[in-house]
Design a protein around this motif. Structure first.
Motif, PDB file in Angstrom:
ATOM      1  N   LEU A   1      45.965  49.838  -7.000  1.00 52.53           N
ATOM      2  CA  LEU A   1      45.851  48.814  -5.962  1.00 52.53           C
ATOM      3  C   LEU A   1      45.626  49.459  -4.602  1.00 52.53           C
ATOM      4  O   LEU A   1      46.270  50.453  -4.264  1.00 52.53           O
ATOM      5  CB  LEU A   1      47.113  47.953  -5.909  1.00 52.53           C
ATOM      6  N   GLU A   2      44.724  48.892  -3.848  1.00 45.62           N
ATOM      7  CA  GLU A   2      44.430  49.336  -2.481  1.00 45.62           C
ATOM      8  C   GLU A   2      44.882  48.245  -1.505  1.00 45.62           C
ATOM      9  O   GLU A   2      45.090  47.101  -1.899  1.00 45.62           O
ATOM     10  CB  GLU A   2      42.933  49.594  -2.316  1.00 45.62           C
TER      11      GLU A   2
ATOM     12  N   LEU B   1      50.535  58.691  -0.568  1.00 43.72           N
ATOM     13  CA  LEU B   1      50.948  58.860   0.827  1.00 43.72           C
ATOM     14  C   LEU B   1      49.776  59.224   1.727  1.00 43.72           C
ATOM     15  O   LEU B   1      49.835  59.031   2.942  1.00 43.72           O
ATOM     16  CB  LEU B   1      52.040  59.932   0.925  1.00 43.72           C
ATOM     17  N   LEU B   2      48.715  59.770   1.163  1.00 42.45           N
ATOM     18  CA  LEU B   2      47.466  60.001   1.891  1.00 42.45           C
ATOM     19  C   LEU B   2      46.347  59.287   1.141  1.00 42.45           C
ATOM     20  O   LEU B   2      46.313  59.303  -0.092  1.00 42.45           O
ATOM     21  CB  LEU B   2      47.142  61.499   1.981  1.00 42.45           C
TER      22      LEU B   2
ATOM     23  N   GLY C   1      50.045  52.432  -6.881  1.00 43.23           N
ATOM     24  CA  GLY C   1      49.557  52.413  -5.502  1.00 43.23           C
ATOM     25  C   GLY C   1      50.723  52.625  -4.554  1.00 43.23           C
ATOM     26  O   GLY C   1      51.879  52.742  -4.980  1.00 43.23           O
ATOM     27  N   MET C   2      50.437  52.662  -3.271  1.00 47.36           N
ATOM     28  CA  MET C   2      51.477  52.944  -2.287  1.00 47.36           C
ATOM     29  C   MET C   2      52.506  51.820  -2.214  1.00 47.36           C
ATOM     30  O   MET C   2      52.263  50.700  -2.691  1.00 47.36           O
ATOM     31  CB  MET C   2      50.847  53.148  -0.901  1.00 47.36           C
ATOM     32  N   GLY C   3      53.681  52.112  -1.668  1.00 48.38           N
ATOM     33  CA  GLY C   3      54.734  51.114  -1.548  1.00 48.38           C
ATOM     34  C   GLY C   3      54.291  49.919  -0.730  1.00 48.38           C
ATOM     35  O   GLY C   3      53.662  50.072   0.313  1.00 48.38           O
TER      36      GLY C   3
ATOM     37  N   SER D   1      62.116  50.264   5.117  1.00 51.80           N
ATOM     38  CA  SER D   1      63.000  50.735   4.047  1.00 51.80           C
ATOM     39  C   SER D   1      62.252  50.884   2.729  1.00 51.80           C
ATOM     40  O   SER D   1      62.608  51.717   1.899  1.00 51.80           O
ATOM     41  CB  SER D   1      64.186  49.784   3.867  1.00 51.80           C
ATOM     42  N   ILE D   2      61.198  50.083   2.519  1.00 56.34           N
ATOM     43  CA  ILE D   2      60.393  50.211   1.302  1.00 56.34           C
ATOM     44  C   ILE D   2      59.518  51.453   1.372  1.00 56.34           C
ATOM     45  O   ILE D   2      59.444  52.241   0.434  1.00 56.34           O
ATOM     46  CB  ILE D   2      59.534  48.946   1.096  1.00 56.34           C
ATOM     47  N   LEU D   3      58.874  51.665   2.523  1.00 52.32           N
ATOM     48  CA  LEU D   3      57.989  52.818   2.658  1.00 52.32           C
ATOM     49  C   LEU D   3      58.777  54.115   2.730  1.00 52.32           C
ATOM     50  O   LEU D   3      58.308  55.163   2.302  1.00 52.32           O
ATOM     51  CB  LEU D   3      57.120  52.656   3.912  1.00 52.32           C
TER      52      LEU D   3
END
Length: 492
Positions: free
Chosen positions: A325-326, A477-478, A202-204, A410-412
């Motif tokens: 994960l959402e 990212l989207l 999942g996203m950062g 910084s994570i994203l």
């Protein structure tokens, strides 16, 4: 991102230079030919300089937040690139305009444009001089070893932020179903000698490490050996294997042991055992397929857990043992926020007078656990009054003009840094749309008309653009809102 600006500009300069052949193929006035030759000379000069600079920017942009000299240099390059682009855009606009009208009208325009070509040539020459001076100034003031220091600072920042992912038990919210599922996959059939790979992606900042760490602490007692290793983007195979061996408690002398001996030690140590290995923050399939999987002994009861931001890594899972994960749902976001911001209250509830501000804070976080945790901990250090909370919210509003929530950016940003510049252009283009706007599939046409898409491998522009759209989705990212009947992205 300066690299994306420069990359797109190089393509535009190439298009402008392609006009050169067409221009000299036609009959030109002597003065016009002289003026336009000078302009093309400056365009060539700018293209060569920027081409050399693009590779440097790809690496140095990672350090701009930790090295002030690099940050200033990159900012200057970005501004000069925009100025070059303005000159090239004006040239192409004027040049195309010459083609319209009768012979007398076109000749009059061309005579008038001689002055314009000379002005643009002089402007571009001045910019090229500034570009060279900027490079010299950077070299003059850079401190030897600064980039290595900046890199270590960047690594420290990532390590610090990664520590935020390990939540206390009372802070675990909204992960119960996924935790039960993951635990079942890991310990459900331990009596059988088999290998199982599970993935969480999942996203950062969405809570991958938090979920896996929570389950790992519970199940590791069921195994003879357990290890947790963070991989990250900049891994080296030998260092990674040494970390794995150390985490498994193997006696190794890392200073003298070569790769072959290291593999032998790992195999021998784990032979016949039940073991679990967590590889956190994996960025490519190759880490597992070519570097990790061949090292471990077969015919053992082995469990591997991989966390990643990428769907291609998630596809390594055995069977359907993958969890995406959402962001948290609204009620879970509120629960987590209250547990952290008001932990000192007996009921851990948000005071009634702060409900409105709490809603605004959570709207900023958009269900991202790491953002909620960061803001919650900031608020927990302040008196729970309306004045204090409003003051913090206003500070965040000011920071969001140039930055995201402190520490979360910084994570994203790591996800953005990992993109090739073609994808960066497409992704950053999405910022033109309003917040929460649902972008239709025709987004790919915007990318094509903006010049971000180039034909390759016998694919049409539409096919290349569609591949970029799917890549951004697969990189988390989207977010896909809706697919069409063929399973293609319809809205995101």
């Amino acid at each position: 991102m300066a690299e994306t600006v420069v990359g797109a500009l190089i393509g535009k300069l190439g298009t402008a230079l392609a006009k050169e052949a067409a221009t000299y193929g036609a009959s030109l006035l002597y003065k016009e030919a002289s003026a336009i030759k000078g302009l093309f000379g400056e365009i060539c000069r700018a293209e060569r300089e920027l081409e050399s600079m693009k590779a440097y920017l790809r690496e140095s942009e990672k350090f701009m937040d930790t090295d002030e000299t690099t940050g200033i240099f990159i900012k200057n390059i970005r501004e000069l690139s925009f100025r070059i682009e303005d000159v090239v855009d004006e040239f192409m606009y004027r040049f195309e305009g010459d083609k319209h009208g009768g012979f007398a009208s076109r000749m009059k325009k061309r005579i008038k444009h001689v002055k314009i070509w000379r002005r643009l040539g002089l402007e571009l020459r001045d910019i090229n001089v500034e570009l060279e001076e900027t490079v010299k100034r950077r070299d003059r003031y850079i401190i030897p070893g600064m980039e290595r220091h900046a890199g270590s600072g960047d690594h420290h920042t990532r390590s610090t932020n990664q520590a935020l992912c390990f939540a206390r038990e009372e802070e675990l919210v909204g992960i119960e179903d996924n935790a039960t599922k993951l635990k079942g996959w890991l310990v459900g059939d331990l009596d059988e000698r088999n290998t199982k790979i599970t993935t969480v992606w999942g996203m950062g900042g969405v809570g991958k490490t938090t979920l896996v760490h929570h389950v790992y602490k519970i199940v590791k007692v069921d195994f003879d050996a357990a290890a947790w290793v963070t991989v990250s983007k900049s891994y080296k195979v030998e260092d990674l294997l040494k970390k794995i061996a150390t985490e498994f408690g193997m006696p190794i002398d890392s200073s003298i042991m070569d790769m072959r001996r290291l593999v032998e030690v790992i195999c021998k140590h784990l032979e016949g055992k039940k073991y679990i290995l967590v590889l956190d923050d994996v960025w490519e399939q190759d880490v597992w397929i070519n570097n990790i999987m061949p090292v471990f002994p077969a015919k053992c009861t082995s469990r591997f857990v991989l966390t990643s931001r990428l769907s291609e890594v998630a596809s390594l899972a055995s069977g359907n043992c993958a969890i995406k994960l959402e962001p948290l749902q609204d009620h879970h976001s509120y629960m987590l926020f209250c547990k952290l911001a008001f932990w000192n209250n007996d009921d851990k509830r948000c005071p009634e007078e702060l409900w409105d501000l709490a809603t605004k804070f959570l709207q900023k976080c958009e269900g991202l656990p790491i953002a909620i945790a960061w803001i919650g901990r900031l608020l927990s250090c302040k008196p729970p009054t309306y004045t204090e909370c409003k003051s913090l919210y206003e500070k965040l509003e000011l920071q969001s003009v140039t930055n995201t929530i402190p520490g979360v950016d910084s994570i994203l940003k790591i996800s953005l840094e990992d993109l090739p510049y073609e994808l960066k252009n497409c992704f950053l283009h999405c910022a033109l749309f309003p917040e929460d706007y649902e972008m239709k599939r025709r987004l790919v046409r915007h990318w094509i008309t903006s010049g971000f898409i180039k034909e390759k491998e016998n694919k049409t522009l539409e096919q290349v653009a569609e591949g970029y759209l799917n890549d951004l989705v697969n990189r988390s990212l989207l977010q896909v809102v809706m697919n069409n009947e063929f399973g293609r992205v319809k809205c995101c």
